[in-house]
Design a protein around this motif. Sequence first.
Motif: not given
Length: 253
Positions: A96-123
Amino acid sequence: MNYRAMRSIYLFEMARTWRTLLQSIVSPVISTSLYFVVFGAAIGSRIEEIDGVSYGAFIVPGLIMLSLLTQSISNASFGIYFPKFTGTIYEILSAPVSFLEITASYVGAAASKSIILGLIILATAALFVPLHIAHPFWMLLFLVLTAVTFSLFGFIIGIWADGFEKLQLVPLLIVTPLTFLGGSFYSINMLPPFWQKVTLFNPVVYLVSGFRWSFFGIADVSVGISLGMTLVFLAVCLCIVAWIFKTGYRLKT
């Protein structure tokens, strides 16, 4: 909203990052540092400044954007492709999970990883050259929007791909060349007039230009246009994902 399901998918994807720390974080940081050393030392000795900014500092936004684009696509595409490969995607689709919830979960995790990586590279870049971020809010906004947009793009690639080799096809043959040709390591104003016009058809130009403006207050194209192009691409990706779940493309077979 089924927050418990979203949290479970998100945490599972984030946990995979910590299990593969060398591949997910350390390797991209080392690769970017090598880019910085090679380009900064080899080209920086010949080009001292661009628009009043030292060349070493000038390429930092481009290097961050290069890693951000490739890692966002890679993280999101593998994150959704692996459940397809193992067959566990059907358990998620039947829950019982909508496509919006599935997308937000996977995309949110991928974006979080990339943002953390971007900040590490900035540092990391700050260890090589002195950096001053003129517009911190806009820097974070461009960072988040780009990570989310290209994570959505990677999510689409992960659903489209029917083999592991296709997961790397678009990032290696399309995104990376467009990033190198999108003003990551130079200003497009340095090009002849004809090639300046041709380069404007490269969507990465607008991402790099807007992101660099947030650092140094200089841009190859208008900041408003850069932001608008990012939002348009985000909207297009959202529409494609909605169509995929509505039709079951590459999911129900």
